[in-house]
Design a protein around this motif. Structure first.
Motif, PDB file in Angstrom:
ATOM      1  N   MET A 104       0.842  -1.199   0.000  1.00  0.00           N
ATOM      2  CA  MET A 104       0.000   0.000   0.000  1.00  0.00           C
ATOM      3  C   MET A 104       0.876   1.248   0.000  1.00  0.00           C
ATOM      4  O   MET A 104       1.736   1.407   0.861  1.00  0.00           O
ATOM      5  N   GLY A 105       0.672   2.137  -0.959  1.00  0.00           N
ATOM      6  CA  GLY A 105       1.450   3.352  -1.042  1.00  0.00           C
ATOM      7  C   GLY A 105       0.940   4.423  -0.092  1.00  0.00           C
ATOM      8  O   GLY A 105      -0.066   4.252   0.608  1.00  0.00           O
ATOM      9  N   PHE A 106       1.654   5.576  -0.070  1.00  0.00           N
ATOM     10  CA  PHE A 106       1.281   6.673   0.826  1.00  0.00           C
ATOM     11  C   PHE A 106      -0.118   7.196   0.498  1.00  0.00           C
ATOM     12  O   PHE A 106      -0.914   7.489   1.399  1.00  0.00           O
ATOM     13  N   LYS A 107      -0.425   7.306  -0.811  1.00  0.00           N
ATOM     14  CA  LYS A 107      -1.757   7.787  -1.208  1.00  0.00           C
ATOM     15  C   LYS A 107      -2.850   6.857  -0.717  1.00  0.00           C
ATOM     16  O   LYS A 107      -3.872   7.312  -0.179  1.00  0.00           O
ATOM     17  N   GLY A 108      -2.642   5.544  -0.882  1.00  0.00           N
ATOM     18  CA  GLY A 108      -3.635   4.581  -0.426  1.00  0.00           C
ATOM     19  C   GLY A 108      -3.828   4.635   1.080  1.00  0.00           C
ATOM     20  O   GLY A 108      -4.955   4.524   1.579  1.00  0.00           O
ATOM     21  N   GLY A 149      -7.293   5.707   2.843  1.00  0.00           N
ATOM     22  CA  GLY A 149      -7.912   4.751   3.754  1.00  0.00           C
ATOM     23  C   GLY A 149      -8.175   5.365   5.118  1.00  0.00           C
ATOM     24  O   GLY A 149      -9.255   5.177   5.697  1.00  0.00           O
ATOM     25  N   LEU A 150      -7.206   6.118   5.636  1.00  0.00           N
ATOM     26  CA  LEU A 150      -7.394   6.789   6.921  1.00  0.00           C
ATOM     27  C   LEU A 150      -8.512   7.831   6.837  1.00  0.00           C
ATOM     28  O   LEU A 150      -9.318   7.971   7.765  1.00  0.00           O
ATOM     29  N   LEU A 151      -8.560   8.561   5.714  1.00  0.00           N
ATOM     30  CA  LEU A 151      -9.612   9.557   5.522  1.00  0.00           C
ATOM     31  C   LEU A 151     -10.981   8.895   5.526  1.00  0.00           C
ATOM     32  O   LEU A 151     -11.921   9.381   6.176  1.00  0.00           O
ATOM     33  N   PHE A 152     -11.106   7.772   4.805  1.00  0.00           N
ATOM     34  CA  PHE A 152     -12.380   7.062   4.774  1.00  0.00           C
ATOM     35  C   PHE A 152     -12.790   6.617   6.174  1.00  0.00           C
ATOM     36  O   PHE A 152     -13.956   6.772   6.575  1.00  0.00           O
ATOM     37  N   THR A 153     -11.847   6.046   6.932  1.00  0.00           N
ATOM     38  CA  THR A 153     -12.149   5.541   8.267  1.00  0.00           C
ATOM     39  C   THR A 153     -12.637   6.646   9.182  1.00  0.00           C
ATOM     40  O   THR A 153     -13.635   6.494   9.904  1.00  0.00           O
TER      41      THR A 153
END
Length: 297
Positions: free
Chosen positions: A1-5, A9-13
């Motif tokens: 998983m890259g930095f963007k992913g 993912g953190l934003l979604f959570t």
């Protein structure tokens, strides 16, 4: 998983967990069913405009059979889940709400075992038992400390069960429609269904169109129903397993947001219960930490 992913993912959570916190603010100025009705009708109108006006010709209208299925999905996944959830949030903390949400996956597994003949392995049974034990442990401090009531917990359990039944119907019926079309009509039907009970049960109750209500509607419609839903579909397209992992990390973000924004306590038992829930989800196969190959699409 890259930095963007990782960042997405953190934003979604965080956004997903913020829904219950936003509801708590909205409930300070308006009754629950009225709030839910306003949210879904506004979001439904905007989504209908997007898919059938701005994206004219790209998405077809559902047929009669599909409309009937979408009605039931709207009733179960939208009206009952979030309608009862909002009522429950009047007497429970947002942290408990966020902790219960991932257990929908376990309830769905049980229903699929009973009605679809899906097998459940011994390890999965163990995960189910551990997760429900964790829910009890995490809920106990809130009940004792008056941050939750038995009635609120019961309503939340019914709300989660309705969502699991909706997932079962969705799986069994196998709708051949894009996800955004399914979600749009779920939201539309969910809002329309809630109009009558909102009028019958909450007529005459005060509604203050202050920043609590306005902020809740703006946040829930644009940040959650539109932006975060689009982000969810993006994460699913990239890697469905990783996307599911972010969803199941919702309780962690929920506890942090509840403590920071609402002053909800984080007790030792709450932490132990949350850890048990996540461990149970991992054992049951609903939370995978194995690396997966990124999608090429």
């Amino acid at each position: 998983m890259g930095f963007k992913g990782l960042m997405l993912g953190l934003l979604f959570t965080v956004l997903y967990a913020s829904g219950a916190v936003a509801m708590k603010f909205g409930l300070q100025s308006a009754p629950p069913l009225t709030l839910a009705t306003m949210r879904f009708i506004i979001a439904g109108i905007l989504l209908l405009i997007y898919i059938y006006v701005l994206q004219r010709g790209k998405y077809r209208m559902p047929n009669k059979r599909e409309f009937w299925i979408l009605f039931w999905l709207g009733l179960l996944n939208t009206s009952l889940f979030l309608g009862l959830g909002l009522i429950a949030l009047q007497t429970i903390s947002s942290s408990i709400f966020n902790l219960f949400v991932p257990v929908n996956a376990l309830l769905y597994a049980l229903l699929a075992f009973l009605f679809l003949g899906q097998k459940i392995r011994l390890k999965e049974w163990g995960g189910i038992v551990i997760s429900f034990t964790g829910l009890f442990i995490a809920s106990y401090p809130s009940l004792v400390g008056s941050h939750a009531t038995n009635g609120g917990i019961l309503l939340l359990a019914v709300a989660i069960m309705s969502m699991a039944i909706g997932s079962l119907i969705y799986k069994k019926m196998d709708l051949q429609l894009p996800s955004i079309v399914i979600n749009t009509w779920q939201v539309v039907f969910g809002g329309l269904i809630l109009v009558i009970p909102a009028l019958l049960l909450e007529a005459g109750q005060p509604i203050k169109m202050d920043m609590n209500v306005i902020g809740y509607l703006l946040w829930s419609v644009f940040a959650l129903s539109i932006f975060n839903l689009s982000l969810w579909f993006y994460l699913l397209k990239k890697d469905a397993i990783t996307a599911n992992n972010w969803l199941l990390l919702n309780p962690v973000a929920g506890y942090i947001l509840g403590a920071i924004l609402l002053g909800e306590p984080i007790t030792q038992l709450s932490v132990i219960g949350a850890v048990l829930v996540l461990f149970g989800l991992y054992l049951s196969g609903n939370f995978s930490i194995k690396p997966t190959k990124p999608s090429v699409s």
